[in-house]
Design an enzyme around this catalytic site. Structure first.
Site, mmCIF file in Angstrom:
data_model
loop_
_atom_site.group_PDB
_atom_site.id
_atom_site.type_symbol
_atom_site.label_atom_id
_atom_site.label_comp_id
_atom_site.label_asym_id
_atom_site.label_seq_id
_atom_site.Cartn_x
_atom_site.Cartn_y
_atom_site.Cartn_z
ATOM 1 N N ASP A 1 -2.297 -1.529 -4.122
ATOM 2 C CA ASP A 1 -2.728 -0.547 -4.752
ATOM 3 C C ASP A 1 -1.818 -0.090 -6.033
ATOM 4 O O ASP A 1 -1.719 1.135 -6.485
ATOM 5 C CB ASP A 1 -3.196 0.682 -3.868
ATOM 6 N N ARG B 1 6.652 5.919 2.450
ATOM 7 C CA ARG B 1 5.463 6.977 2.642
ATOM 8 C C ARG B 1 4.478 6.397 3.571
ATOM 9 O O ARG B 1 3.873 7.091 4.576
ATOM 10 C CB ARG B 1 4.833 7.756 1.559
ATOM 11 N N LEU C 1 0.817 -1.056 -0.098
ATOM 12 C CA LEU C 1 -0.064 0.017 0.117
ATOM 13 C C LEU C 1 0.791 1.160 0.008
ATOM 14 O O LEU C 1 1.665 1.246 0.863
ATOM 15 C CB LEU C 1 -0.752 -0.002 1.379
ATOM 16 N N HIS C 2 0.397 2.135 -0.768
ATOM 17 C CA HIS C 2 1.111 3.614 -0.859
ATOM 18 C C HIS C 2 0.589 4.598 -0.986
ATOM 19 O O HIS C 2 0.840 5.680 -0.998
ATOM 20 C CB HIS C 2 2.601 3.385 -1.701
ATOM 21 N N ARG C 3 -0.646 4.555 -1.867
ATOM 22 C CA ARG C 3 -1.268 5.687 -2.307
ATOM 23 C C ARG C 3 -2.158 6.186 -1.249
ATOM 24 O O ARG C 3 -2.647 5.945 -0.486
ATOM 25 C CB ARG C 3 -2.513 5.148 -3.467
#
Length: 364
Positions: A282, A243, A208-210
């Site tokens: 994602d 992030r 996950l990063h969005r």
């Protein structure tokens, strides 16, 4: 023919590696083709850059623009200023850009303002989501590109609708899949495999990063809680994007099934994809790899620029609402996931087709 190949971020490296191999093969066969590899430095973390170059056999770049860090605007400006200098000192017949990162757009604009042809690999893909920086990069790049190498008929149609002439659209397949094929017998079991007592097809892989998934701490907590609750006793391996790590640390989420890891080099990460029961992500690229490896994949996004992974492959588009994930996880646990197929020309030979077409276009 002189080509300047641009790479700037982790997704780019997997796309240029097989193209460079194909160029070397053609040169060995006597073809008149030279290239310069320019690394913009957009990703400057070792795990995001150097490891990939080493594992994928990518040669040392001829130039590194070292344009990492800063805001989107600052990074774009730094890349353009430094790439202009590179092109003026080493003018090619064309530049070749891949994917949809900031470097792709910035270098295409720079080349075209110097009246140098731009060739875009993975052209024409669209998500329709203008909140994604990548979508803006795709649209701007394709609006001024000279030749378009595409991964699917859907991408071809997007380009036709935008007015691109048929003789500039070249349906060749997917270079990411070339890299996958070339490395399947080289995969490396990551250290965490034994440490976490992982077993083949008995764990989930999560990335996950969005912003829609990770920027809101409450939403990220809800998503992780849903995944932990609906995956039985199976471990969930989560290589944490930089992030995402900041938000994850702030909420202090803990679960004995959750196996946190640093970002991984390519060969280790694909080992996990190949052996996972299913992937929750994602990322766009991972959906392609999962499709070719016939691994069930759930995409936590409201749109995708790779619809063939859903219509033909093993991927399903879930959305960003964590509650919508539950019935899909239930299918995985019951063993009732759909059987996917591999899209046309995702056969490991895309790079050879690209180099052959470039020779036809620029060596004639």
């Amino acid at each position: 023919m002189k080509i300047t190949i641009v790479a700037g971020a982790r997704p780019n490296f997997m796309k240029i590696a097989p193209i460079i191999k194909s160029i070397h093969c053609r040169k060995a066969a006597g073809a008149s083709i030279e290239y310069r590899l320019v690394h913009t430095g957009q990703h400057y973390d070792k795990k995001m850059s150097a490891d990939f170059f080493e594992q994928l056999g990518i040669p040392e770049p001829h130039a590194n623009l070292e344009a990492g860090g800063g805001s989107q605007a600052e990074q774009t400006a730094a890349i353009m200023v430094r790439f202009e200098k590179e092109l003026m000192e080493h003018r090619p017949n064309l530049i070749l850009v891949v994917g949809d990162v900031t470097s792709t757009m910035a270098c295409t604009i720079t080349a075209k303002k110097l009246c140098i042809d731009a060739v875009h690999v993975e052209a024409g893909i669209r998500s329709g989501d203008m909140t994604m920086p990548e979508e803006i990069n795709r649209i701007v790049t394709d609006s001024i590109t000279d030749h378009f190498f595409t991964t699917s008929e859907v991408a071809n149609e997007h380009l036709r609708k935008s007015g691109v002439a048929e003789n500039r659209i070249h349906f060749v397949g997917n270079t990411m899949i070339d890299t996958l094929h070339q490395n399947l017998n080289r995969l490396v079991q990551p250290e965490l495999w034994n440490a976490a007592a992982l077993q083949e097809k008995k764990f989930f892989l999560l990335t996950l990063h969005r912003p829609a998934n990770v920027d809101d701490p409450a939403n990220l907590n809800h998503l992780l809680d849903t995944i932990m609750r609906c995956t039985g006793d199976l471990p969930v391996v989560f290589p944490v994007h930089p992030r995402t790590k900041k938000i994850l640390d702030s909420i202090g989420f803990q679960n004995e099934k959750l196996v946190l890891a640093e970002p991984m080099p390519y060969l280790e990460f694909i080992y996990l994809v190949k052996n996972a029961l299913a992937v929750i992500t994602d990322s766009g690229g991972i959906t392609e790899e999962a499709t070719v490896l016939h691994v069930p994949c759930m995409t936590m996004r409201d749109s995708t620029e790779r619809p063939e992974t859903v219509t033909m492959g093993t991927n399903e588009l879930i959305g960003t609402d964590p509650t919508k994930l539950e019935p899909y996880l239930e299918k995985i646990m019951k063993g009732t996931w759909k059987t996917g197929a591999v899209p046309p020309l995702w056969d490991g030979k895309t790079s050879d087709r690209i180099v052959k077409k470039l020779e036809e276009l620029y060596n004639s």
